[in-house]
Design a protein around this motif. Structure first.
Motif, PDB file in Angstrom:
ATOM      1  N   GLU A  32       0.803  -1.216   0.000  1.00  0.00           N
ATOM      2  CA  GLU A  32       0.000   0.000   0.000  1.00  0.00           C
ATOM      3  C   GLU A  32       0.838   1.269   0.000  1.00  0.00           C
ATOM      4  O   GLU A  32       0.355   2.335  -0.299  1.00  0.00           O
ATOM      5  N   SER A  33       2.106   1.177   0.364  1.00  0.00           N
ATOM      6  CA  SER A  33       2.905   2.389   0.503  1.00  0.00           C
ATOM      7  C   SER A  33       4.046   2.473  -0.513  1.00  0.00           C
ATOM      8  O   SER A  33       4.944   3.273  -0.357  1.00  0.00           O
ATOM      9  N   GLU A  34       3.998   1.647  -1.559  1.00  0.00           N
ATOM     10  CA  GLU A  34       5.078   1.656  -2.540  1.00  0.00           C
ATOM     11  C   GLU A  34       4.543   1.259  -3.909  1.00  0.00           C
ATOM     12  O   GLU A  34       3.715   0.367  -4.026  1.00  0.00           O
ATOM     13  N   ALA A  35       5.008   1.957  -4.925  1.00  0.00           N
ATOM     14  CA  ALA A  35       4.649   1.629  -6.305  1.00  0.00           C
ATOM     15  C   ALA A  35       5.881   1.825  -7.181  1.00  0.00           C
ATOM     16  O   ALA A  35       6.723   2.667  -6.883  1.00  0.00           O
ATOM     17  N   THR A  53      11.028   3.867  -7.898  1.00  0.00           N
ATOM     18  CA  THR A  53      10.115   3.479  -6.835  1.00  0.00           C
ATOM     19  C   THR A  53       9.626   4.728  -6.125  1.00  0.00           C
ATOM     20  O   THR A  53      10.418   5.603  -5.780  1.00  0.00           O
ATOM     21  N   VAL A  54       8.322   4.797  -5.920  1.00  0.00           N
ATOM     22  CA  VAL A  54       7.710   5.907  -5.199  1.00  0.00           C
ATOM     23  C   VAL A  54       7.155   5.332  -3.902  1.00  0.00           C
ATOM     24  O   VAL A  54       6.409   4.357  -3.915  1.00  0.00           O
ATOM     25  N   THR A  55       7.528   5.937  -2.763  1.00  0.00           N
ATOM     26  CA  THR A  55       7.023   5.466  -1.477  1.00  0.00           C
ATOM     27  C   THR A  55       6.213   6.569  -0.802  1.00  0.00           C
ATOM     28  O   THR A  55       6.459   7.755  -1.012  1.00  0.00           O
ATOM     29  N   THR A  56       5.243   6.158  -0.008  1.00  0.00           N
ATOM     30  CA  THR A  56       4.404   7.092   0.735  1.00  0.00           C
ATOM     31  C   THR A  56       4.129   6.517   2.118  1.00  0.00           C
ATOM     32  O   THR A  56       4.289   5.322   2.350  1.00  0.00           O
ATOM     33  N   ASP A  57       3.693   7.380   3.010  1.00  0.00           N
ATOM     34  CA  ASP A  57       3.336   6.930   4.359  1.00  0.00           C
ATOM     35  C   ASP A  57       1.951   6.298   4.399  1.00  0.00           C
ATOM     36  O   ASP A  57       1.661   5.478   5.261  1.00  0.00           O
ATOM     37  N   LEU A  58       1.092   6.711   3.466  1.00  0.00           N
ATOM     38  CA  LEU A  58      -0.286   6.222   3.428  1.00  0.00           C
ATOM     39  C   LEU A  58      -0.585   5.624   2.060  1.00  0.00           C
ATOM     40  O   LEU A  58       0.053   5.979   1.072  1.00  0.00           O
ATOM     41  N   PRO A  59      -1.596   4.759   1.966  1.00  0.00           N
ATOM     42  CA  PRO A  59      -2.021   4.241   0.662  1.00  0.00           C
ATOM     43  C   PRO A  59      -2.520   5.385  -0.222  1.00  0.00           C
ATOM     44  O   PRO A  59      -2.969   6.427   0.265  1.00  0.00           O
ATOM     45  N   GLN A  60      -2.468   5.198  -1.536  1.00  0.00           N
ATOM     46  CA  GLN A  60      -2.857   6.264  -2.448  1.00  0.00           C
ATOM     47  C   GLN A  60      -4.300   6.707  -2.265  1.00  0.00           C
ATOM     48  O   GLN A  60      -4.621   7.888  -2.413  1.00  0.00           O
ATOM     49  N   ASP A  61      -5.199   5.788  -1.911  1.00  0.00           N
ATOM     50  CA  ASP A  61      -6.597   6.156  -1.688  1.00  0.00           C
ATOM     51  C   ASP A  61      -6.719   7.130  -0.519  1.00  0.00           C
ATOM     52  O   ASP A  61      -7.455   8.119  -0.592  1.00  0.00           O
ATOM     53  N   ALA A  62      -6.001   6.835   0.566  1.00  0.00           N
ATOM     54  CA  ALA A  62      -6.036   7.713   1.735  1.00  0.00           C
ATOM     55  C   ALA A  62      -5.423   9.068   1.415  1.00  0.00           C
ATOM     56  O   ALA A  62      -5.910  10.111   1.880  1.00  0.00           O
TER      57      ALA A  62
END
Length: 99
Positions: A24-27, A37-46
């Motif tokens: 959920e936190s990496e694409a 690679t793109v990382t985030t703290d939250l899922p893209q929906d959130a």
């Protein structure tokens, strides 16, 4: 769902266009042959809901004007989706992106 876009300056390939497969936190996406690679703290929906809430709060609570980038980004996204749909309907042949 995979997406491959081919242009005059290179290719873009995404294995998990609709939602990240690896978490959920990496694409990941590939431009030419380089992996990014793109990382985030939250899922893209959130993140989308959070962004929308911040925009609404800014307009309603702080009297800010709506950001001008969103209509342009929405239109460009819709153009890409229209081209993908047209390609599918035409037996997956190449379709040029319009304005």
């Amino acid at each position: 769902m995979e997406l491959t876009a081919t242009g005059t300056e290179g290719n873009l390939h995404v294995d998990d266009f609709v939602g990240p497969l690896i978490g959920e936190s990496e694409a990941k996406f590939y431009a030419a042959s380089d992996e990014h690679t793109v990382t985030t703290d939250l899922p893209q929906d959130a993140l989308m809901v959070t962004e929308l809430a911040c925009l609404v709060k800014g307009i309603r609570g702080n009297g800010l004007k709506p950001e001008k980038k969103w209509p342009t980004m929405s239109r460009k996204t819709q153009l890409v989706l229209d081209v993908v749909k047209a390609s599918i309907e035409r037996g997956f042949e190449a379709v040029e992106v319009g304005n």
